[in-house]
Design a protein around this motif. Structure first.
Motif, PDB file in Angstrom:
ATOM      1  N   VAL A 167       1.152   4.519   0.706  1.00 31.89           N
ATOM      2  CA  VAL A 167       0.445   5.361   1.705  1.00 31.89           C
ATOM      3  C   VAL A 167       1.529   6.417   2.390  1.00 31.89           C
ATOM      4  O   VAL A 167       2.488   5.820   2.792  1.00 31.89           O
ATOM      5  CB  VAL A 167      -0.223   4.923   2.596  1.00 31.89           C
ATOM      6  CG1 VAL A 167      -1.093   5.821   3.518  1.00 31.89           C
ATOM      7  CG2 VAL A 167      -1.427   3.881   1.990  1.00 31.89           C
ATOM      8  N   ARG A 213     -12.458   4.520   3.009  1.00 28.65           N
ATOM      9  CA  ARG A 213     -11.597   5.315   2.073  1.00 28.65           C
ATOM     10  C   ARG A 213     -12.533   6.417   1.751  1.00 28.65           C
ATOM     11  O   ARG A 213     -13.781   6.545   1.608  1.00 28.65           O
ATOM     12  CB  ARG A 213     -11.326   4.632   0.739  1.00 28.65           C
ATOM     13  CG  ARG A 213     -11.354   2.974   0.830  1.00 28.65           C
ATOM     14  CD  ARG A 213      -9.873   2.813   1.057  1.00 28.65           C
ATOM     15  NE  ARG A 213      -9.989   1.139   1.447  1.00 28.65           N
ATOM     16  CZ  ARG A 213      -9.020   0.560   2.207  1.00 28.65           C
ATOM     17  NH1 ARG A 213      -7.751   1.350   2.599  1.00 28.65           N
ATOM     18  NH2 ARG A 213      -9.170  -0.587   2.464  1.00 28.65           N
ATOM     19  N   HIS A 251      -9.595  -7.210   0.161  1.00 30.40           N
ATOM     20  CA  HIS A 251      -9.691  -5.982  -0.477  1.00 30.40           C
ATOM     21  C   HIS A 251      -8.489  -5.777  -1.342  1.00 30.40           C
ATOM     22  O   HIS A 251      -7.405  -6.040  -0.886  1.00 30.40           O
ATOM     23  CB  HIS A 251     -10.102  -4.978   0.402  1.00 30.40           C
ATOM     24  CG  HIS A 251      -9.064  -4.611   1.583  1.00 30.40           C
ATOM     25  ND1 HIS A 251      -9.342  -5.404   2.640  1.00 30.40           N
ATOM     26  CD2 HIS A 251      -7.853  -3.666   1.744  1.00 30.40           C
ATOM     27  CE1 HIS A 251      -8.272  -5.173   3.716  1.00 30.40           C
ATOM     28  NE2 HIS A 251      -7.563  -3.970   2.988  1.00 30.40           N
ATOM     29  N   LEU A 276      -8.349   4.021   9.271  1.00 28.08           N
ATOM     30  CA  LEU A 276      -8.399   2.606   9.992  1.00 28.08           C
ATOM     31  C   LEU A 276      -8.258   2.947  11.326  1.00 28.08           C
ATOM     32  O   LEU A 276      -8.054   3.842  12.005  1.00 28.08           O
ATOM     33  CB  LEU A 276      -6.905   1.948   9.213  1.00 28.08           C
ATOM     34  CG  LEU A 276      -7.245   1.544   7.900  1.00 28.08           C
ATOM     35  CD1 LEU A 276      -6.539   2.409   7.001  1.00 28.08           C
ATOM     36  CD2 LEU A 276      -6.493  -0.177   7.734  1.00 28.08           C
ATOM     37  N   ASP A 332      -7.215   7.033   3.739  1.00 22.80           N
ATOM     38  CA  ASP A 332      -7.331   5.991   4.409  1.00 22.80           C
ATOM     39  C   ASP A 332      -7.736   6.423   5.707  1.00 22.80           C
ATOM     40  O   ASP A 332      -6.970   7.012   6.481  1.00 22.80           O
ATOM     41  CB  ASP A 332      -6.321   5.151   4.432  1.00 22.80           C
ATOM     42  CG  ASP A 332      -6.184   4.141   3.055  1.00 22.80           C
ATOM     43  OD1 ASP A 332      -7.160   4.045   2.370  1.00 22.80           O
ATOM     44  OD2 ASP A 332      -4.860   4.042   2.604  1.00 22.80           O
ATOM     45  N   HIS A 374      -7.078  -2.798  -4.491  1.00 19.78           N
ATOM     46  CA  HIS A 374      -7.209  -1.680  -5.497  1.00 19.78           C
ATOM     47  C   HIS A 374      -6.613  -1.877  -6.745  1.00 19.78           C
ATOM     48  O   HIS A 374      -5.419  -2.197  -6.757  1.00 19.78           O
ATOM     49  CB  HIS A 374      -6.775  -0.585  -4.435  1.00 19.78           C
ATOM     50  CG  HIS A 374      -7.033  -0.362  -2.900  1.00 19.78           C
ATOM     51  ND1 HIS A 374      -8.279  -0.488  -2.784  1.00 19.78           N
ATOM     52  CD2 HIS A 374      -6.208  -0.593  -1.870  1.00 19.78           C
ATOM     53  CE1 HIS A 374      -8.386  -0.354  -1.112  1.00 19.78           C
ATOM     54  NE2 HIS A 374      -7.198  -0.751  -0.712  1.00 19.78           N
ATOM     55  N   TYR A 411      -5.939   5.772  12.832  1.00 15.95           N
ATOM     56  CA  TYR A 411      -4.977   6.122  11.828  1.00 15.95           C
ATOM     57  C   TYR A 411      -5.596   6.728  10.495  1.00 15.95           C
ATOM     58  O   TYR A 411      -6.792   6.649  10.309  1.00 15.95           O
ATOM     59  CB  TYR A 411      -4.503   4.756  11.445  1.00 15.95           C
ATOM     60  CG  TYR A 411      -3.812   4.693   9.964  1.00 15.95           C
ATOM     61  CD1 TYR A 411      -2.281   4.536  10.082  1.00 15.95           C
ATOM     62  CD2 TYR A 411      -4.462   4.550   8.803  1.00 15.95           C
ATOM     63  CE1 TYR A 411      -1.729   4.243   8.792  1.00 15.95           C
ATOM     64  CE2 TYR A 411      -3.937   4.376   7.464  1.00 15.95           C
ATOM     65  CZ  TYR A 411      -2.297   4.378   7.600  1.00 15.95           C
ATOM     66  OH  TYR A 411      -1.817   4.364   6.440  1.00 15.95           O
ATOM     67  N   HIS A 438      -7.269  -8.033   6.926  1.00 16.19           N
ATOM     68  CA  HIS A 438      -6.605  -7.978   8.164  1.00 16.19           C
ATOM     69  C   HIS A 438      -7.866  -7.595   9.252  1.00 16.19           C
ATOM     70  O   HIS A 438      -8.977  -7.135   8.832  1.00 16.19           O
ATOM     71  CB  HIS A 438      -5.785  -6.928   8.125  1.00 16.19           C
ATOM     72  CG  HIS A 438      -5.963  -5.545   7.526  1.00 16.19           C
ATOM     73  ND1 HIS A 438      -7.084  -4.785   7.547  1.00 16.19           N
ATOM     74  CD2 HIS A 438      -5.209  -5.090   6.290  1.00 16.19           C
ATOM     75  CE1 HIS A 438      -6.903  -3.710   6.736  1.00 16.19           C
ATOM     76  NE2 HIS A 438      -6.015  -4.122   5.861  1.00 16.19           N
ATOM     77  N   HIS A 471      -5.428  -8.315   0.263  1.00 17.01           N
ATOM     78  CA  HIS A 471      -5.092  -8.779   1.294  1.00 17.01           C
ATOM     79  C   HIS A 471      -6.377  -8.748   2.309  1.00 17.01           C
ATOM     80  O   HIS A 471      -7.331  -8.122   2.204  1.00 17.01           O
ATOM     81  CB  HIS A 471      -3.753  -8.411   2.098  1.00 17.01           C
ATOM     82  CG  HIS A 471      -4.162  -6.866   2.448  1.00 17.01           C
ATOM     83  ND1 HIS A 471      -2.836  -5.998   2.835  1.00 17.01           N
ATOM     84  CD2 HIS A 471      -4.849  -6.004   2.759  1.00 17.01           C
ATOM     85  CE1 HIS A 471      -3.312  -4.694   2.985  1.00 17.01           C
ATOM     86  NE2 HIS A 471      -4.498  -4.658   2.961  1.00 17.01           N
ATOM     87  N   ARG A 480       0.874  -1.169  -0.009  1.00 16.94           N
ATOM     88  CA  ARG A 480      -0.030   0.181   0.001  1.00 16.94           C
ATOM     89  C   ARG A 480       0.907   1.212  -0.062  1.00 16.94           C
ATOM     90  O   ARG A 480       1.647   1.504   1.162  1.00 16.94           O
ATOM     91  CB  ARG A 480      -0.884   0.014   1.327  1.00 16.94           C
ATOM     92  CG  ARG A 480      -1.910  -1.113   1.200  1.00 16.94           C
ATOM     93  CD  ARG A 480      -2.888  -0.937   0.351  1.00 16.94           C
ATOM     94  NE  ARG A 480      -3.886  -1.890   0.438  1.00 16.94           N
ATOM     95  CZ  ARG A 480      -3.851  -3.205  -0.115  1.00 16.94           C
ATOM     96  NH1 ARG A 480      -2.837  -3.759  -0.969  1.00 16.94           N
ATOM     97  NH2 ARG A 480      -4.953  -4.309   0.045  1.00 16.94           N
ATOM     98  N   GLN A 526      -3.285   7.729   0.187  1.00 19.39           N
ATOM     99  CA  GLN A 526      -2.928   6.489  -0.532  1.00 19.39           C
ATOM    100  C   GLN A 526      -2.870   6.868  -2.134  1.00 19.39           C
ATOM    101  O   GLN A 526      -4.021   7.541  -2.431  1.00 19.39           O
ATOM    102  CB  GLN A 526      -3.782   5.288  -0.392  1.00 19.39           C
ATOM    103  CG  GLN A 526      -3.425   3.970  -1.134  1.00 19.39           C
ATOM    104  CD  GLN A 526      -4.063   2.616  -0.789  1.00 19.39           C
ATOM    105  OE1 GLN A 526      -3.539   1.737  -1.495  1.00 19.39           O
ATOM    106  NE2 GLN A 526      -4.755   2.548   0.445  1.00 19.39           N
ATOM    107  N   ILE A 531      -6.185   1.107  13.161  1.00 11.56           N
ATOM    108  CA  ILE A 531      -4.922   0.552  13.527  1.00 11.56           C
ATOM    109  C   ILE A 531      -4.552   0.713  14.940  1.00 11.56           C
ATOM    110  O   ILE A 531      -4.352  -0.326  15.696  1.00 11.56           O
ATOM    111  CB  ILE A 531      -3.795   0.966  12.384  1.00 11.56           C
ATOM    112  CG1 ILE A 531      -4.066   0.393  11.267  1.00 11.56           C
ATOM    113  CG2 ILE A 531      -2.295   0.643  13.112  1.00 11.56           C
ATOM    114  CD1 ILE A 531      -3.158   0.838   9.896  1.00 11.56           C
TER     115      ILE A 531
END
Ligand code: GTQ
Length: 348
Positions: free
Chosen positions: A75, A117, A150, A166, A164, A152, A94, A111, A109, A73, A98, A168
């Motif tokens: 970013v 987004r 997902h 998240l 983005d 892109h 977070y 997670h 991937h 990614r 991106q 995290i």
């Protein structure tokens, strides 16, 4: 009695005690209690802003240094100035910008972390979630719930940049993060584009479909055209003094937040509007989609224009001034705090 007024001998004796017990990994609560249980929220995060016009070139430079494939990614993380090195814009969230260039793929991937987004710049990219692609248009709010595959890609001919968001830091805090790569770089499309919106996003759900409020929505794109139309349709009705016209995005099947850890909002402020000060315990990330103005956050003022991002830390009063008709997107950990019975707000 205050520590300063204590006899030196008493203070020395206590310090020696603290040092002795330290070897057993013990420390006295009474030295830290006030900081641990403050009367009002204390956050390490500070207010901050990023002007897109000032950082766009640096994002494009990243595009010359590394491919999306190599980076996985590509970013640039928006780090809170008081939380450098933690990949955090608030203590729980977070944010990053991106970049995906024409012809590139950011491989599949999944997670534990949930992602959103917000498309800012450029056209022609898509995100695929759980076997369905959605074309990314400016202002679209797209989600990838926890543990959904997902990837892109950019099928167009210009660079595409999105924000983005998240959870995290939240997942890290709980020590609950898992991740794995997809079998192929790009997911095989198993449903046509628009399938999820048709099934779940049109005031209907499949007849046997039920969800509990902790489950993320199957609607993984909230097109800006619809969001904007709703905001404009109500624009002539009285505005809320603290918010203008503000909506929260929901899972239409439950009325709860689209994802359990991140809430998202869209609001419109008419030109000249000045909101009354408002604060809440959910530190919030804002992105300007249209218009512009200033955000007064505590005693600091930030100017914003389209694609600019600013962050309002927990319990910092926010006052917005719209210099033009303005549309803001925002996200926070509000649903998390509400689920835990922690969330508070104050309309000042
Ligand atoms: O697009 O999957 O900004 O996994 C950070 C981690 C984006 C993503 C980020 C991620 C992604």
């Amino acid at each position: 009695m205050h520590a300063q007024t204590l006899p030196q001998a008493v203070r020395d004796e206590r310090q020696q005690f603290y040092q002795r017990i330290s070897a057993s990994n013990l420390t006295p609560l009474w030295e830290v209690l006030g900081a641990l249980v403050p009367p009002t929220p204390r956050t390490d995060a500070v207010a901050a802003g990023w002007r897109y016009a000032e950082i766009r070139e640096q994002i494009m430079e990243a595009g010359r240094l590394i491919t999306a494939e190599e980076a996985e990614r590509r970013v640039l993380i928006l780090e809170n100035p008081a939380l450098r090195g933690q990949s955090a814009i608030t203590s729980s969230l977070y944010a990053g910008l991106q970049l995906i260039l024409p012809g590139e793929v950011a491989p599949a991937h999944r997670h534990s972390q949930s992602a959103l987004r917000l498309v800012l710049d450029g056209e022609g990219a898509y995100t695929a979630v759980d076997g369905e692609r959605t074309t990314m248009r400016r202002g679209d709010f797209i989600i990838t719930p926890s543990w959904t595959f997902h990837d892109h890609g950019n099928l167009g001919n210009e660079p595409v940049v999105w924000l983005d968001g998240l959870d995290i830091p939240t997942v890290r805090f709980y020590g609950a993060g898992f991740a794995e790569p997809g079998r192929a770089a790009s997911q095989q499309a198993v449903r046509p584009e628009g399938d999820a919106l048709a099934r779940f996003g049109n005031n209907m759900v499949p007849v046997d479909f039920y969800q509990t409020p902790d489950q993320p929505t199957k609607v993984f794109v909230y097109p800006f055209a619809k969001t904007r139309a709703s905001l404009l349709a109500v624009a002539e009705t009285p505005a809320d003094p603290h918010f203008g016209h503000k909506f929260r995005f929901v899972n239409p099947a439950t009325g709860a937040s689209p994802m359990p850890t991140i809430g998202a909002f869209a609001q419109r402020l008419a030109k000249g509007c000045v909101t009354r000060p408002y604060r809440s315990t959910d530190g919030t990330v804002y992105a300007c989609l249209e218009g512009g103005g200033t955000a007064q956050i505590g005693d600091q003022t930030f100017e914003f224009a389209p694609n600019d991002v600013f962050v309002v830390p927990s319990w910092h009063a926010l006052e917005l001034r719209a210099k033009e008709d303005t549309i803001l997107f925002s996200y926070s950990d509000r649903p998390c705090q509400q689920a835990l019975g922690l969330w508070r707000e104050e309309k000042i």
